[in-house]
Design a protein around this motif. Structure first.
Motif, PDB file in Angstrom:
ATOM      1  N   UNK A   1      -1.517   1.287  -8.660  1.00 54.24           N
ATOM      2  CA  UNK A   1      -2.870   1.337  -9.191  1.00 54.24           C
ATOM      3  C   UNK A   1      -3.881   1.609  -8.087  1.00 54.24           C
ATOM      4  N   UNK A   2      -4.986   2.258  -8.457  1.00 55.61           N
ATOM      5  CA  UNK A   2      -6.094   2.426  -7.528  1.00 55.61           C
ATOM      6  C   UNK A   2      -6.843   1.105  -7.419  1.00 55.61           C
TER       7      UNK A   2
ATOM      8  N   UNK B   1       0.240 -10.717   2.543  1.00 57.62           N
ATOM      9  CA  UNK B   1       0.576  -9.803   3.637  1.00 57.62           C
ATOM     10  C   UNK B   1       0.447  -8.365   3.170  1.00 57.62           C
ATOM     11  N   UNK B   2      -0.230  -7.534   3.975  1.00 62.88           N
ATOM     12  CA  UNK B   2      -0.224  -6.094   3.695  1.00 62.88           C
ATOM     13  C   UNK B   2       1.153  -5.571   4.087  1.00 62.88           C
ATOM     14  N   UNK B   3       1.738  -4.738   3.216  1.00 59.04           N
ATOM     15  CA  UNK B   3       3.096  -4.223   3.410  1.00 59.04           C
ATOM     16  C   UNK B   3       3.115  -2.723   3.148  1.00 59.04           C
ATOM     17  N   UNK B   4       4.169  -2.077   3.622  1.00 60.84           N
ATOM     18  CA  UNK B   4       4.424  -0.691   3.235  1.00 60.84           C
ATOM     19  C   UNK B   4       5.845  -0.597   2.704  1.00 60.84           C
TER      20      UNK B   4
ATOM     21  N   UNK C   1       0.850  -1.184   0.000  1.00 57.12           N
ATOM     22  CA  UNK C   1       0.000   0.000   0.000  1.00 57.12           C
ATOM     23  C   UNK C   1       0.889   1.237   0.000  1.00 57.12           C
ATOM     24  N   UNK C   2       0.635   2.123  -0.977  1.00 54.40           N
ATOM     25  CA  UNK C   2       1.416   3.353  -1.096  1.00 54.40           C
ATOM     26  C   UNK C   2       0.562   4.584  -0.878  1.00 54.40           C
ATOM     27  N   UNK C   3       1.096   5.726  -1.302  1.00 53.59           N
ATOM     28  CA  UNK C   3       0.400   7.003  -1.147  1.00 53.59           C
ATOM     29  C   UNK C   3      -0.956   6.975  -1.830  1.00 53.59           C
ATOM     30  N   UNK C   4      -1.921   7.621  -1.196  1.00 56.11           N
ATOM     31  CA  UNK C   4      -3.256   7.683  -1.766  1.00 56.11           C
ATOM     32  C   UNK C   4      -3.933   6.333  -1.857  1.00 56.11           C
TER      33      UNK C   4
END
Length: 145
Positions: free
Chosen positions: A106-107, A85-88, A18-21
């Motif tokens: 991507x959105x 896994x959710x990652x940053x 998960x990134x910006x926005x």
């Protein structure tokens, strides 16, 4: 059960980065041209969290830190169990690689439009407001209810 009759399974890891926005990291696989989340088979001597870090770096050029197991997905045709896994992100820049002709943020709407259901749902589950690990079955394209 005879040894040659044992079911064959493999375990893979899939990072939902998960990134910006609230954009999510996706790749266009060189082998198929399909949009998917990065990921791959867990090596025998490897911790799943190490595999997530390795696969994302190899396939995208991005360094990540896993946060939370968000789902377990089994391809009933191939016998592949995928841990997502959710990652940053913690570094690096997205770039094409040997595995990916394109790497993009991507959105969720773009993901639903461009990925088959079996892959899009992994990212939808990962960004749910209060994620709990989902357990889903699929045939490589669609969910099996």
């Amino acid at each position: 059960m005879a040894e040659d009759k044992q079911p064959l399974h493999s375990v893979s890891v899939g990072p939902a980065v998960v990134g910006e926005g609230s954009r999510l990291l996706a790749i266009r696989r060189r082998a198929t041209g399909a949009w998917q989340l990065p990921g791959g088979i867990l090596e025998r001597d490897e911790c799943p969290l190490q595999a997530v870090r390795r696969e994302v770096l190899e396939e995208t050029g991005v360094l990540v830190e896993p946060e939370l197991l968000t789902g377990v997905y089994k391809n009933m045709i191939l016998g592949v169990v995928s841990l997502v896994f959710r990652c940053h992100g913690v570094g690096g820049e997205p770039r094409p690689t040997e595995e990916a002709t394109e790497v993009a943020w991507l959105t969720l709407d773009e993901i639903v439009q461009q990925m088959v259901e079996a892959f899009a749902v992994r990212l939808q589950d990962a960004v749910a407001a209060e994620p709990k690990p989902s357990v889903r079955l699929h045939d490589g394209i669609s969910l099996i209810v």
